[in-house]
Design a protein around this motif. Structure first.
Motif, short mmCIF file in Angstrom:
data_model
loop_
_atom_site.label_atom_id
_atom_site.label_comp_id
_atom_site.label_asym_id
_atom_site.label_seq_id
_atom_site.Cartn_x
_atom_site.Cartn_y
_atom_site.Cartn_z
N THR A 97 -15.37 -3.39 -2.50
CA THR A 97 -14.54 -1.70 -1.65
C THR A 97 -13.82 -0.60 -3.13
OG1 THR A 97 -14.53 -3.35 0.55
CG2 THR A 97 -13.38 -0.68 0.19
N TYR A 105 -5.95 -8.07 -7.54
CA TYR A 105 -4.83 -9.49 -8.35
C TYR A 105 -3.77 -8.62 -7.26
CZ TYR A 105 -8.51 -7.75 -11.79
OH TYR A 105 -9.37 -7.19 -12.22
N GLU A 156 -3.57 11.74 0.59
CA GLU A 156 -2.40 11.88 2.53
C GLU A 156 -2.79 13.91 1.96
OE1 GLU A 156 -3.02 8.93 3.58
OE2 GLU A 156 -1.73 7.26 1.80
N GLU A 163 0.89 -1.11 -0.17
CA GLU A 163 0.10 0.11 -0.22
C GLU A 163 1.09 1.41 0.00
OE1 GLU A 163 -1.55 1.71 3.69
OE2 GLU A 163 0.42 1.78 3.56
N TYR A 170 -3.37 1.21 11.69
CA TYR A 170 -2.82 2.47 11.93
C TYR A 170 -4.01 3.84 11.81
CZ TYR A 170 -2.84 2.79 6.88
OH TYR A 170 -2.95 2.66 5.11
N TYR A 171 -5.33 3.07 11.66
CA TYR A 171 -6.40 4.13 11.86
C TYR A 171 -7.10 4.15 13.18
CZ TYR A 171 -6.45 3.60 6.76
OH TYR A 171 -6.74 3.15 5.99
N ARG A 201 -12.24 -2.07 8.54
CA ARG A 201 -10.38 -1.68 7.83
C ARG A 201 -9.90 -2.54 8.16
NH1 ARG A 201 -10.68 0.35 3.81
NH2 ARG A 201 -8.97 1.70 3.87
N THR A 250 0.47 4.10 2.48
CA THR A 250 0.80 5.08 2.95
C THR A 250 1.66 5.41 4.41
OG1 THR A 250 -1.76 4.64 3.56
CG2 THR A 250 -0.81 5.77 5.25
N GLU A 275 -2.96 -12.25 -2.97
CA GLU A 275 -3.99 -12.77 -1.99
C GLU A 275 -4.51 -13.24 -3.26
OE1 GLU A 275 -6.65 -9.67 -0.81
OE2 GLU A 275 -5.33 -8.62 -1.53
N ARG A 297 -0.02 -7.38 -2.90
CA ARG A 297 -0.49 -8.55 -2.26
C ARG A 297 -0.86 -9.93 -2.77
NH1 ARG A 297 -5.11 -3.96 0.86
NH2 ARG A 297 -3.59 -2.24 0.53
P1 HAM Z 1 -6.85 -0.26 1.55
O1 HAM Z 1 -8.67 -0.73 1.60
O2 HAM Z 1 -5.64 -1.91 2.00
O3 HAM Z 1 -6.34 0.56 2.04
O4 HAM Z 1 -6.82 -0.44 -0.09
C1 HAM Z 1 -7.68 0.72 -1.23
C2 HAM Z 1 -8.09 0.23 -2.04
O5 HAM Z 1 -6.75 -0.65 -2.99
C3 HAM Z 1 -9.13 -1.24 -2.00
O6 HAM Z 1 -10.00 -0.02 -1.46
C4 HAM Z 1 -9.07 -1.75 -2.97
O7 HAM Z 1 -10.16 -0.62 -4.16
C5 HAM Z 1 -7.96 -1.94 -3.94
N1 HAM Z 1 -6.87 -2.60 -3.47
C6 HAM Z 1 -6.93 -3.26 -2.20
N2 HAM Z 1 -5.97 -4.85 -2.28
C7 HAM Z 1 -6.53 -5.33 -3.48
C8 HAM Z 1 -6.35 -5.73 -4.53
N3 HAM Z 1 -5.49 -6.86 -4.30
N4 HAM Z 1 -5.91 -6.31 -5.98
C9 HAM Z 1 -6.82 -4.93 -6.47
N5 HAM Z 1 -7.44 -3.99 -6.07
C10 HAM Z 1 -6.90 -3.89 -4.39
C11 HAM Z 1 -5.13 1.15 1.76
O8 HAM Z 1 -3.67 0.67 1.27
C12 HAM Z 1 -4.80 2.57 2.97
N6 HAM Z 1 -3.10 2.82 2.52
C13 HAM Z 1 -5.90 3.55 2.12
C14 HAM Z 1 -4.94 4.91 3.09
C15 HAM Z 1 -4.78 5.84 2.60
N7 HAM Z 1 -5.32 5.36 4.07
C16 HAM Z 1 -5.35 7.05 4.48
N8 HAM Z 1 -4.39 6.87 3.84
#
Ligand code: HAM
Length: 430
Positions: A289, A130, A139, A91, A271-272, A267, A93, A123, A121
């Motif tokens: 999501t 993906y 941010e 990610e 860290y939230y 979530r 952040t 997954e 990731r």
């Molecule tokens: P997250 O919910 O883990 O948050 O990921 C944000 C978005 O990334 C998800 O809502 C989804 O749309 C997309 N996503 C996550 N994993 C996958 C995957 N394996 N394949 C496709 N899309 C994916 C964060 O990453 C935090 N850093 C968000 C944030 C920024 N919070 C505060 N600042």
């Protein structure tokens, strides 16, 4: 013939054409990137680009060791000297804050930053999920008040409108309170869940001791009743958290932004605090999501910086664009304006010069390469989806003229002196 090498599972190519099981093309993606660049600028955000590889410890410390992302899904490897563990970023952040602390960016003023790029990731891949996926994230660092919480939600809503998908997304919000409030809730929650320990599935039983809040997030239908009746974090909020949340909601109401309060929204990253939110859709199957985020007021300090109340979000580009592709509006037209053809002695150089003149005047030009018959060149011109053809055959080369053809048929074909080609094309295009 050698065996073909395949791409890695869960990692997509972006091609000029749509694939059977992956409809997003590189030009569609590029059109989205252009929208994002304008959108972030409209809200005063500056771009930041950080490396894809970071020290594993960064993610352990920020996202949390017990999360699925860090515990199960990271691509981690040793650097050559074997002492340093590195990971592909899951990610954005953590990397963004690492860079802000390292370069002391919030020293003089708060910062509004945005980023875009691949995340990793491990997954189980399926539609919308993906192993290499892409995020756009923002941010806002150094903003304690709820006005920024509401502004970034409005910023999302603005983008959904521009992309024509506002009707397909639902905003869910929750308040996670502060550390003490969460600790009090956690104690009550563990006490409650322990009564049902034997009924929990393996995942939930493990989380009961590591991250009980995530038990509330369970997708197991058999556990919904237990999760529904669990103590709610919202009932443990103190005065300050409640005020923050109420002010946030009042601003959303004032801005006409519709939301659903979901007391079980927690979530997947540790860290939230306070405000958390997700934009979800029922159009993408299980991967609902599209965008998620929230406050992380303590994270900067956790990473060695000054206390800096902050909030952000990230959206998954694949999920978002799958939705836009099916229901929204985003024009992606990378076809050339003019296809230049040549045939006969001396015509290649002349045609190259005309192509250069057209490009200098702002036209997108694809010049035919090779010496095929004009009939074949026309076939290629049609395949390229160019609007016009410019032909330099022997007679044109000898007389300093060009033949222009409107490939969409509106204006037919004409031969004009070369000096007039740009005016003629402009007239046709108008
Ligand atoms: P997250 O919910 O883990 O948050 O990921 C944000 C978005 O990334 C998800 O809502 C989804 O749309 C997309 N996503 C996550 N994993 C996958 C995957 N394996 N394949 C496709 N899309 C994916 C964060 O990453 C935090 N850093 C968000 C944030 C920024 N919070 C505060 N600042």
């Amino acid at each position: 013939m050698s065996r073909k090498i395949q791409s890695v599972k869960g990692m997509n190519d972006l091609l000029p054409i749509e694939q059977k099981d992956f409809k997003l093309t590189a030009s569609f993606w590029q059109a989205f990137e252009e929208v994002v660049a304008r959108w972030t600028l409209r809200y005063g955000y500056q771009q930041i680009r950080t490396p894809i590889v970071e020290q594993t410890g960064l993610f352990v410390r920020s996202i949390g060791e017990e999360t699925d992302v860090v515990g199960k899904e990271m691509y981690t490897f040793s650097d050559s000297n074997d002492t340093l563990s590195l990971s592909l970023r899951p990610e954005g952040t953590a990397s963004c804050l690492r860079a802000v602390v390292e370069h002391n960016l919030t020293y003089a003023a708060p910062q509004k930053l945005w980023y875009m790029g691949p995340m990793f990731r491990r997954e189980r891949p399926q539609k919308g999920r993906y192993r290499q996926f892409h995020q756009v994230g923002i941010e806002a660092l150094g903003f304690p008040d709820p006005d920024i919480d509401a502004e970034i939600i409005a910023m999302c809503a603005d983008l959904w409108r521009e992309l024509g998908i506002a009707d397909y997304l639902t905003l869910e919000i929750n308040c996670l309170g502060n550390r003490e409030e969460r600790a009090a809730h956690r104690t009550a929650l563990v006490e409650y869940l322990l009564q049902y320990e034997t009924q929990l599935d393996d995942d939930s039983r493990r989380r009961l001791h590591t991250n009980p809040l995530r038990v509330l997030d369970t997708k197991n239908p058999d556990l919904q009743e237990i999760a529904n009746r669990a103590p709610r974090l919202i009932d443990f909020l103190g005065e300050a958290s409640r005020q923050h949340h109420d002010a946030f909601k009042a601003l959303l109401d004032g801005l006409g932004i519709v939301y659903v309060e979901n007391p079980r929204l927690v979530r997947g990253l540790d860290y939230y605090n306070q405000t958390v939110f997700e934009w979800t859709t029922d159009k993408l199957g299980a991967q609902a999501t599209v965008c998620g985020g929230g406050r992380y007021d303590g994270l900067m300090e956790e990473l060695g910086g000054q206390p800096t109340p902050s909030i952000g979000f990230a959206m998954g580009i694949e999920r978002l664009l799958l939705l836009v592709h099916e229901f929204g509006c985003l024009k992606a037209d990378n076809s050339p304006d003019v296809y230049v053809m040549q045939q006969g002695e001396g015509s290649t150089l002349i045609a190259m010069r005309y192509a250069a003149q057209l490009r200098a005047a702002g036209w997108n030009v694809l010049q035919h390469s090779g010496s095929q018959k004009l009939k074949n060149q026309f076939k290629r011109a049609d395949q390229s989806k160019a609007r016009f053809a410019l032909i330099v055959a022997e007679s044109e080369a000898a007389s300093g003229s060009v033949t222009l053809k409107d490939l969409q048929g509106m204006h037919g074909q004409t031969t004009v002196p070369a000096e007039q080609m740009i005016n003629q094309l402009k007239e046709w295009k108008a």
